[in-house]
Structures are given as C-alpha cells and as structure tokens.
Scaffold this active site. Structure first.
Site, PDB file in Angstrom:
ATOM      1  CB  CYS A  53     -94.722  -7.510  36.789  1.00 26.54           C
ATOM      2  SG  CYS A  53     -96.234  -8.519  36.786  1.00 26.54           S
ATOM      3  CD  GLU A 178    -105.825  -7.930  40.513  1.00 28.67           C
ATOM      4  OE1 GLU A 178    -105.642  -7.137  41.467  1.00 28.67           O
ATOM      5  OE2 GLU A 178    -105.167  -7.885  39.457  1.00 28.67           O
ATOM      6  CB  THR A 244    -102.683  -5.198  41.444  1.00 27.54           C
ATOM      7  OG1 THR A 244    -102.818  -6.284  40.513  1.00 27.54           O
ATOM      8  CG2 THR A 244    -102.927  -5.704  42.851  1.00 27.54           C
ATOM      9  CB  CYS A 285     -99.255  -3.694  42.117  1.00 29.21           C
ATOM     10  SG  CYS A 285     -98.050  -4.628  41.174  1.00 29.21           S
ATOM     11  CG  ASN A 316    -100.717  -4.410  32.786  1.00 32.02           C
ATOM     12  OD1 ASN A 316     -99.747  -3.990  32.153  1.00 32.02           O
ATOM     13  ND2 ASN A 316    -101.099  -5.678  32.717  1.00 32.02           N
ATOM     14  CB  SER A 377     -99.320 -10.073  30.638  1.00 32.37           C
ATOM     15  OG  SER A 377    -100.158  -9.183  29.930  1.00 32.37           O
TER      16      SER A 377
END
Length: 409
Positions: A53, A178, A244, A285, A316, A377
């Site tokens: 991303c 995060e 996010t 996000c 994620n 990622s």
C-alpha cells in the site's frame, strides 16, 4: 498517486502488468472482481487489490534511501519497519539493527545510542514517550520517520475530537505497535481506552449503561486505559477510531453498536447524537478497505482453495485469511518455499500461532481453481513466485511467461 522508488527485487513484471491493466480499465476502483489467470488445468484468480500500500512503499523508499545516503553511520529501526520477514531481513543484511521487537521489548538499550545515530520510525509510528526519549538523546526523529500518513490521519482526527471533550475508544490489538502508538497520541489529549473486538465493546457498553460496577472496569480493561481514567466521568461522550489494519467492517460494527448504546441511553436522534458520539468514519484506511473489499469480491468465485501470502505477524494479512476461511480451505504462507510439493504445504494457523503441514492440499479437480491475495506489506515478487511454483506442477511455466505479454507487460 505518487510512484515510489523501491528495490527492484520487490517488483514483479507479471503483477505490475496485471495491476496496470486493471487500473486503466477501472480508474475509479469500483470493480472488485478478481483477475483470472487461465493456465489450462490451473485457474488462478487474483484479488483486484493486494500487496504494497502507499504507506508501506513510502516506508521502504525512505528506509533504503536512508541507508544509501548515510554510509558509515549507525542506522537503527525502532522495531520491524513493516510486518514482512523478507523486507526486514533485507534491511538487516544492509546493517540496520532493531531496537525493539514487535511487542515493544527492548533488544538494545536506548542508552547505547548517540546523537550521531539514525533511528528510523516504522510505518506503524511510535509512542510520544519513545519519540521524546530519542529526541532527548539528540536523534532527529522527524527526518527518518516513515509513519504511514493514514495512521497519522487517525491521530489527527483523535486530537480534533479530543478538543471537543470526547473520550477516544481505539479498536485495535492492545499489543500491536500501531495501537500502542495511537493510544499514546490519543491519551495525551483525552481519556482513552482500547477494545480489541466486539465482545470487549459490548462489555464496555455495560459500563456506559451503568449495568456493571465501575470498579470492575479497571480489572477487565487492565493495561488498556489511560492514566486517571474515570469510568463514570469519561464514558459520557465518546468517539471510535481504529488500528488501520483491523477489519473495517468490525470497526464499523463496533462504532455502530456504541453509537446505538448512546442513542438509547440518552434518548438521542440522528440530529442530536453528536452530543454523546463523534462521527469518525473518515479514519478508516482506504488500502485496508480496498484489500478487504477485493477479497470479498474474490470469494464470489467458486474455488477449491485460497492462498494468502504475507508475514505471519501482519494484522492486515491475518484479517484477509479470516475472511477467506469463512468460505473455503485457506493457506496462509510467507513465501513460495512453504509450498513443499503438490501434496504438502506448510502454512500458518494464526489462531494457534503455529505453522502446520497439510497433506492433500491441492484439489484433483480439473481445472483446479485457486484464489490468491496478499497482505499490504507483501512484495508482489513473492506473489509471482507462488504463482510460478504452483504453475510448475501443471507444466504451465511457459503459459505464465505469455501472461506478462498478454497483460501488456
């Protein structure tokens, strides 16, 4: 959108060609149908959106540029830059050292740092306390800060609603980098509490309604609330923001549930709900939404199995796996090396936090239909390597080569 300069080893001619064609065909990104790679007896369906991303590419570009621009200087990463083992290993191979692990445990004392050292802040961001500690040493944290702009957007929105005397509810995994960073930034402005899922949100609602003894809150949410948090005072006006990389649908469900709690408790209408509940839908996000929506579109295809590629500690990525598992056998792998043979695959069970070996993972159906996606990622090169590994079992290597040309690569 900006094009980033990232190492060629992370790029994939095949995936780049596919993504470029889809962007041209669907510039408004409204089509979440997957892309079919027809390889004869093997049909692979690629999610519409997957892989690096904006925030990840930004972090990679800054990190590798920092190494190139500072020969001879000691360079440290506060913790893993992103949750991908290949990228982190590549950085370490170039001399970068980690100061902490992903849980915030110290690997190298800050006291060993000097003002001449470089410390890269990872894409997840960091706490205000750690940032201040580094600045006190004389380290220029702002110069090598790779915090994702969409993480910073959450922090900024938290600050905005804090100024209106709302308490912040953070939907996230309490131990995640995060979430720890977002908690720190929010708690500096206003009372803050973390909920990891709907079950915890429901429990929090019981304290909001006054159905539970306030004293129990401090045990149940131990380590998840800010200093001086007062249950009876600080849960009257609230707003929900998120880590996010959580499931966007889960965050929205938690926000909707707590909003309804406030409506019922205070007799509010849509016109008056902001007296007790802040609208924070704009903090979700875009990449998380796109990747999760793309997997939903992917799952409309009747298939034999799904493969999700990415780092095992990637939040994620695990949520994409979670979505796929609801529909079919799903294999979470970090690279093509985990595909041992047409009969055996080594994959990660994120529920038990262990790898396990599966026999008979490939269907004998012809054509076999496989859905593939990857985390935000995960380098596209790894996805291409997975495709080529599987294609080799069907003598479809040459067919993969021709796909690059057919997609305009």
């Amino acid at each position: 959108m900006k094009n980033f300069d990232i190492p060629i080893i992370y790029r994939s001619p095949l995936i780049s060609a596919i993504k470029n064609q889809r962007r041209q065909q669907d510039k408004m990104k409204k089509d979440f149908a997957p892309t079919l790679l027809n390889l004869g007896e093997l049909h692979i369906y690629l999610a519409r959106h997957f892989g690096f991303c904006y925030g990840v590419e930004n972090a990679i570009e800054i990190s590798f540029r920092t190494i190139d621009d500072n020969p001879g200087r000691r360079i440290f990463l506060l913790s893993e830059m992103i949750h991908n083992p290949q990228v982190n290993a590549d950085l370490q191979s170039r001399g970068v050292r980690f100061l902490q692990d992903t849980q915030g445990r110290q690997l190298l004392p800050f006291e060993e740092l000097t003002a001449e050292d470089i410390v890269i802040i990872p894409a997840f961001g960091t706490t205000l306390e750690i940032e201040q500690k580094l600045q006190d040493i004389g380290i220029q944290t702002e110069k090598y800060n790779t915090t994702c702009p969409f993480v910073e957007k959450v922090w900024n929105r938290s600050a905005q609603i804090a100024r209106k005397d709302y308490t912040i509810i953070v939907h996230g995994k309490p131990g995640h980098e995060e979430t720890r960073a977002t908690f720190s930034h929010a708690a500096a402005e206003t009372p803050t509490v973390v909920v990891k899922d709907m079950a915890e949100a429901r429990e929090l609602a019981e304290y909001i309604r006054g159905h539970k003894d306030p004293a129990g809150f401090y045990t149940r949410f131990n380590g998840q609330y800010s200093t001086g948090f007062d249950v009876q005072r600080d849960l009257v006006r609230i707003g929900v923001v998120n880590q996010t990389t959580m499931l966007a649908s889960d965050t929205q469900a938690i926000a909707d549930y707590l909003k309804q709690t406030m409506i019922e408790l205070y007799g509010l209408t849509e016109a008056t709900v902001e007296k007790h509940f802040a609208d924070t839908r704009d903090t979700l996000c875009y990449a998380t939404l796109d990747n999760q929506s793309a997997v939903t579109g992917l799952l409309d295809i009747p298939a034999d199995l799904a493969i999700v590629v990415g780092g095992y500690n990637s939040s994620n990525t695990s949520h994409l796996v979670e979505l796929c598992e609801e529909k079919m056998p799903t294999y979470f792998i970090s690279s093509e090396e985990k595909i041992l043979s047409p009969q055996e695959i080594l994959h990660y069970d994120f529920h038990t936090k262990r790898e396990k070996q599966q026999t008979g993972w490939l269907s004998e159906r012809r054509p076999v239909r496989i859905l593939i996606s990857s985390g935000a990622s995960c380098p596209d090169a790894l996805v291409e390597a997975v495709i080529r590994k599987i294609a080799g079992y069907y003598d479809a290597g040459e067919a993969v080569e021709s796909l690059v040309e057919s997609f305009g690569g």
